[in-house]
Write a protein that holds these residues in place. Structure first.
Motif, PDB file in Angstrom:
ATOM      1  N   CYS A 108       0.878  -1.048  -0.017  1.00 36.80           N
ATOM      2  CA  CYS A 108       0.102   0.018   0.238  1.00 36.80           C
ATOM      3  C   CYS A 108       0.865   1.178  -0.019  1.00 36.80           C
ATOM      4  O   CYS A 108       1.688   1.607   0.989  1.00 36.80           O
ATOM      5  N   GLU A 109       0.943   2.099  -1.102  1.00 42.71           N
ATOM      6  CA  GLU A 109       1.710   3.274  -1.374  1.00 42.71           C
ATOM      7  C   GLU A 109       1.511   4.080  -0.057  1.00 42.71           C
ATOM      8  O   GLU A 109       2.632   4.813   0.127  1.00 42.71           O
ATOM      9  N   ASN A 110       0.498   4.386   0.424  1.00 48.22           N
ATOM     10  CA  ASN A 110       0.357   5.360   1.245  1.00 48.22           C
ATOM     11  C   ASN A 110       0.659   4.944   2.819  1.00 48.22           C
ATOM     12  O   ASN A 110       0.485   5.734   3.875  1.00 48.22           O
ATOM     13  N   LEU A 111       0.903   3.697   3.045  1.00 43.85           N
ATOM     14  CA  LEU A 111       1.333   3.353   4.237  1.00 43.85           C
ATOM     15  C   LEU A 111       2.884   3.059   4.621  1.00 43.85           C
ATOM     16  O   LEU A 111       3.474   3.401   3.314  1.00 43.85           O
ATOM     17  N   ASN A 116       3.107  -1.734   6.232  1.00 38.72           N
ATOM     18  CA  ASN A 116       2.773  -2.632   5.184  1.00 38.72           C
ATOM     19  C   ASN A 116       3.251  -4.167   5.681  1.00 38.72           C
ATOM     20  O   ASN A 116       2.688  -5.117   5.338  1.00 38.72           O
ATOM     21  N   LEU A 119       0.895  -5.694   8.520  1.00 45.79           N
ATOM     22  CA  LEU A 119      -0.333  -6.199   7.838  1.00 45.79           C
ATOM     23  C   LEU A 119      -0.591  -7.633   7.763  1.00 45.79           C
ATOM     24  O   LEU A 119      -1.466  -8.143   8.086  1.00 45.79           O
TER      25      LEU A 119
ATOM     26  N   THR B 167      -5.509  -2.397   9.102  1.00 41.41           N
ATOM     27  CA  THR B 167      -6.100  -3.269   7.880  1.00 41.41           C
ATOM     28  C   THR B 167      -7.322  -2.308   7.121  1.00 41.41           C
ATOM     29  O   THR B 167      -6.969  -2.401   5.785  1.00 41.41           O
ATOM     30  N   ARG B 169      -7.406   0.837   6.891  1.00 41.85           N
ATOM     31  CA  ARG B 169      -6.659   1.847   6.062  1.00 41.85           C
ATOM     32  C   ARG B 169      -5.921   1.262   4.788  1.00 41.85           C
ATOM     33  O   ARG B 169      -6.178   1.839   3.639  1.00 41.85           O
ATOM     34  N   ALA B 170      -5.334   0.143   4.835  1.00 37.94           N
ATOM     35  CA  ALA B 170      -4.724  -0.499   3.873  1.00 37.94           C
ATOM     36  C   ALA B 170      -5.498  -0.717   2.770  1.00 37.94           C
ATOM     37  O   ALA B 170      -5.289  -0.736   1.633  1.00 37.94           O
ATOM     38  N   ASP B 173      -6.391   1.808   0.630  1.00 37.07           N
ATOM     39  CA  ASP B 173      -5.533   2.402  -0.083  1.00 37.07           C
ATOM     40  C   ASP B 173      -5.236   1.622  -1.317  1.00 37.07           C
ATOM     41  O   ASP B 173      -4.857   2.026  -2.373  1.00 37.07           O
TER      42      ASP B 173
END
Lengths: 539, 308
Positions: A108-111, A116, A119, B167, B169-170, B173
């Protein structure tokens, strides 16, 4: 525990050797009427790097997704140490010790990096403890990462490092790697190979999917080859040549790329004169005094590690960014630095950007619409500002036929094509215009061997017809195969071009790393590498 | 004495902000998960009508509030089935949901027009609630206000301090990447949509049970749309949503006082002031961050269908 295996799978088990760590027997996966995997058997043992070879569409990804719990097989069983296991979801696969490094990174680019990774970690591991483990692993394996950086600010190599670290933190017994080197520079690939060897020595199994046969021959001693969803062979890649492996993958001998015989070089058609451009944003590279010249019939290769100004150079050449002084970019002698992309196309230039989906082609639009998008200035596809749909479809059809683009339906959306086929289409679309100057960024990135050979041959043939061609590529094999001379882009500065026959991979590799002082370990890159199926260039 | 006037103004500001906070925080969660639900106005007004009806039938403000939340949740469930389950277009579905909610609210509220109830009871702690200057503001509100404040804190904590929040928010995204990791994209999105619906319904319930304790058709007066705008301009951050809502509430109260004082400006212009002030402030706020990355959840509004 063989008793738990159904007779059909038992019959398929290999009789020799120890019980494989993971086995897949009689895997069939159907999507409607399409059979992606048709009775595939695969055995992976601990402590080996097992290669899975095949063209795009051979069923490699489907098989991987089944092993990682993302797809359920229509028929067939997966075993772990001889016992049948169910893999209803990736979590189940991870619990069994299966880790995956995706080709198109699942990040995920914005995390941030740490987020990441978190997760897929157990819930109790987070925050400081996780950052510590990331740091420790970085030191252990030489995979350094800053846990607090957002992913969008990282290069492809760093992103892959996140995938690998995320996988290793789960202490996997099997690591599946999908085309891991397709986005890496030779130096980065070397680092990856060292890590992979280390993982193998630790007794882990690795499933290595690649179409770069030289890598497979270097890393793997067992390979399974897929074609059309079926296993067509198993071999020791080191006892095969890159050519014989490719033949097994494609089902017939791979078309060779025939180099141009000498060939007369015409007048200068593309020229950059001390072009300097400031970096367009924080994470871009500024260009400093870039000068180059390409004559008709010549192919100039630009080597370099990603992020050293390739995108900016392409934008300056294509007109996506304008030069401050119009005469620092010249097409056939005319100053075009202030002209936009379509004006440059009308002067006989063609451009193929790096990113197929989203830059070279609009993924949700049909192929004929995509043909229209880049060709309306140079082909008569509009009349009084109205689109001539028939003409656009004709043009797309001619490109599709000339470049053997495989697709479903008469005029499908560009995004539904496989990478290799879409790349053939976007390259073919420009070549069909018979441009006087062609600029291509990463012509065969992530494309299978047959399509890559097709594209390279088309580029060489175009040069033979008098076009000046500039190829920006990270793939040194490719540049040595097609380019007449090679220059290196490093930190926005271009080295002088040298004839390809008078330089070596070592020399180019050193320049790519920024010459002498802290060069990456590229010296090793040279020795075991045999060229791709085509032994075209003098080595 | 002046202290008490300030307090009185602040209490009215908070009251005007509460429905926006409730609806906005719910929509924020849905959008953080990648679902754009434009039906906030519809869920809010259906919640307002249903809660008033339930409260009248049961004679319980609490059950009325629950009824409002459930009404919003039911509409959101319909929206979730369409957009998350059947991959329908989110914009079109959300707009239809607003129209549906307006219609349903008229139907449910038809028998209750013109009836008044007692407003929701305010907290009264002897001693504390009577403190000069701050007693009423801190210890004399109704339960809706405390719920709204608690929700802002809880959602902030959930989104940035828990794994489930990460999770969520991911998934907002990049649904392709998170699906490949085995995260349950559609389940999380559906639950987020339900939460958003319940919050919007509760915001509606506040209007008809506490703010103006009666039912009148169209009583939300566009607050659902303001809540939607708040979420965007607050760059999907809960505290900023609350701040934006308070600003809106403040401007509302201010313009009422200005109209009463007779400034000579047209009343319509003054009535537009809260909207203008809120949008202006939040635009300035969202200009603050520059550079790469995306401010909005990158998958916002994009329909997800799992790969085959």
């Amino acid at each position: 525990m063989d008793a738990t295996l159904p007779a059909s799978a038992l019959a398929r088990r290999s009789k020799e050797g120890p019980t494989p760590l993971f086995g897949a027997y009689g895997i069939v996966k159907r999507f409607g009427s399409f059979t992606a995997n048709d009775g595939v058997d695969l055995e992976i043992r601990a402590g080996e790097i097992h290669a899975l070879l095949g063209e795009n569409g051979a069923g490699k990804s489907t098989l991987m997704k089944i092993l990682y719990g993302l797809l359920e097989p229509t028929e067939g069983v997966v075993t772990h140490k001889g016992d049948i296991v169910q893999l209803p979801n990736p979590e189940a696969a991870r619990r069994l010790g299966i880790g995956m490094v995706f080709q198109h990174f699942s990040l995920c680019e914005n995390l941030t990096v740490a987020e990441n990774i978190a997760l897929v970690m157990p819930k109790d591991l987070s925050g400081r403890a996780l950052a510590d483990r990331i740091a420790r692993l970085g030191i252990d394996y030489g995979l350094h990462l800053d846990p607090d950086r957002p992913v969008w600010s990282l290069s492809a190599g760093e992103r892959q490092r996140i995938e690998i670290v995320r996988c290793l933190l789960q202490d996997p017994s099997l690591v599946i790697l999908d085309e891991p080197t397709s986005v890496l520079t030779p130096g980065e690939a070397e680092v990856l190979f060292t890590v992979l060897e280390r993982l193998r020595e630790e007794g882990r199994a690795l499933l290595y999917i690649s179409h770069r046969l030289d890598e497979v021959r270097r890393l793997c001693v067992r390979a399974t080859i897929l074609r059309g969803g079926k296993v067509v062979g198993a071999c020791n890649p080191r006892e095969e040549t890159a050519r014989s492996l490719a033949a097994m993958m494609v089902g017939s001998a791979v078309r060779e790329v025939t180099p141009r015989e000498g060939g007369a070089v015409g007048r200068e058609r593309l020229r950059l004169d001390r072009l300097s451009l400031p970096a367009p944003d924080l994470h871009a590279t500024a260009l400093h005094d870039v000068s180059l010249s390409v004559a008709g019939g010549e192919i100039l290769g630009i080597a370099g590690i990603a992020g050293n100004g390739q995108a900016e150079l392409f934008a300056a050449l294509s007109g996506e960014s304008r030069a401050p002084e119009p005469d620092s970019v010249r097409l056939d002698g005319k100053p075009v630095g202030a002209l936009g992309i379509n004006a440059r196309r009308r002067l006989g230039a063609g451009f193929v950007p790096e990113e197929r989906n989203g830059h070279a082609a609009a993924p949700l639009m049909s192929l004929s619409e995509n043909a229209l998008l880049s060709r309306y200035p140079t082909a008569s596809l509009t009349r009084f500002g109205l689109i001539r749909l028939g003409a656009a479809r004709d043009l797309a059809k001619r490109v599709i036929e000339a470049f053997d683009v495989r697709k479903a339906g008469p005029d499908p959306a560009a995004g539904t094509l496989s990478g290799g086929n879409l790349q053939k289409f976007v390259v073919g679309r420009e070549i069909q215009a018979e441009p006087g100057v062609l600029v291509i960024n990463q012509p065969t990135w992530g494309v299978d061997a047959a399509a890559a050979a097709h594209i390279r041959q088309a580029v060489i043939d175009l040069a033979a017809r008098g076009t000046a061609i500039l190829v920006i590529s990270q793939d040194l094999d490719e540049l040595f195969e097609i380019a007449g001379s090679i220059a290196v882009l490093h930190d926005g500065t271009l080295s002088p071009a040298v004839p390809a026959g008078e330089t070596s991979r070592e020399a180019i590799g050193l320049l790519m790393g920024g010459s002498s002082d802290h060069a990456p370990p590229v010296a090793d890159v040279a020795h075991p590498r045999e060229p791709m199926p085509s032994p075209a260039h003098a080595h | 004495m002046t202290l008490d006037i300030v307090q009185m103004v602040l209490v009215t500001v908070l009251a005007a902000a509460t429905p926006l906070i409730l609806a906005g925080i719910g929509e924020l969660v849905a959008e953080r998960a990648g679902v754009l639900n434009l039906g906030v106005e519809g869920m809010m007004i259906f919640g307002a009508a249903a809660s008033f009806a339930v409260a009248m039938q049961t004679d319980s403000t609490f059950l009325g509030a629950v009824g409002g939340a459930v009404a919003g949740l039911l509409l959101a469930a319909l929206f979730g089935i369409l957009t998350v389950g059947l991959a329908a277009n989110q914009v079109a579905s959300g707009l239809s949901l607003t129209i549906l909610g307006l219609g349903l609210s008229g139907l449910v509220g038809a028998g209750y027009v013109g009836i008044k109830r007692d407003p929701a009871p305010h907290l009264a702690i002897p001693g504390l609630s009577d403190l000069p200057g701050i007693g009423q503001l801190l210890f004399g509100q109704d339960a809706f206000v405390y719920t709204a404040v608690a929700l802002v804190a809880a959602v902030s904590w959930f989104l940035w301090r828990t794994r489930s929040g990460l999770t969520l928010r991911a998934i907002g995204d990049d649904h392709v990447a998170t699906h490949a990791l085995g995260l349950k994209v559609r389940k999380v999105r559906f639950l987020s949509v339900l939460f958003g619906g319940a919050c919007a319904g509760l915001g509606g319930a506040y209007l008809s049970l506490a703010y103006t304790p009666f039912w009148s058709p169209g009583m939300t007066a566009g607050r659902g749309w303001i809540a939607l705008a708040l979420v965007v301009f607050a760059s999907w951050r809960p505290l900023r949503v609350a701040a934006g809502a308070l600003l809106f509430g403040g401007a509302t109260v201010l313009q009422l006082h200005a109209q009463a004082a007779g400034l000579g400006l047209p009343g319509q212009l003054l009535s537009a002031l809260p909207y203008l002030a809120t949008i202006l402030a939040l635009v300035l706020l969202s200009l603050g961050r520059r550079g790469g990355g995306s401010l909005a959840p990158a998958a916002l509004g994009r329909v997800f269908t799992p790969s085959r």
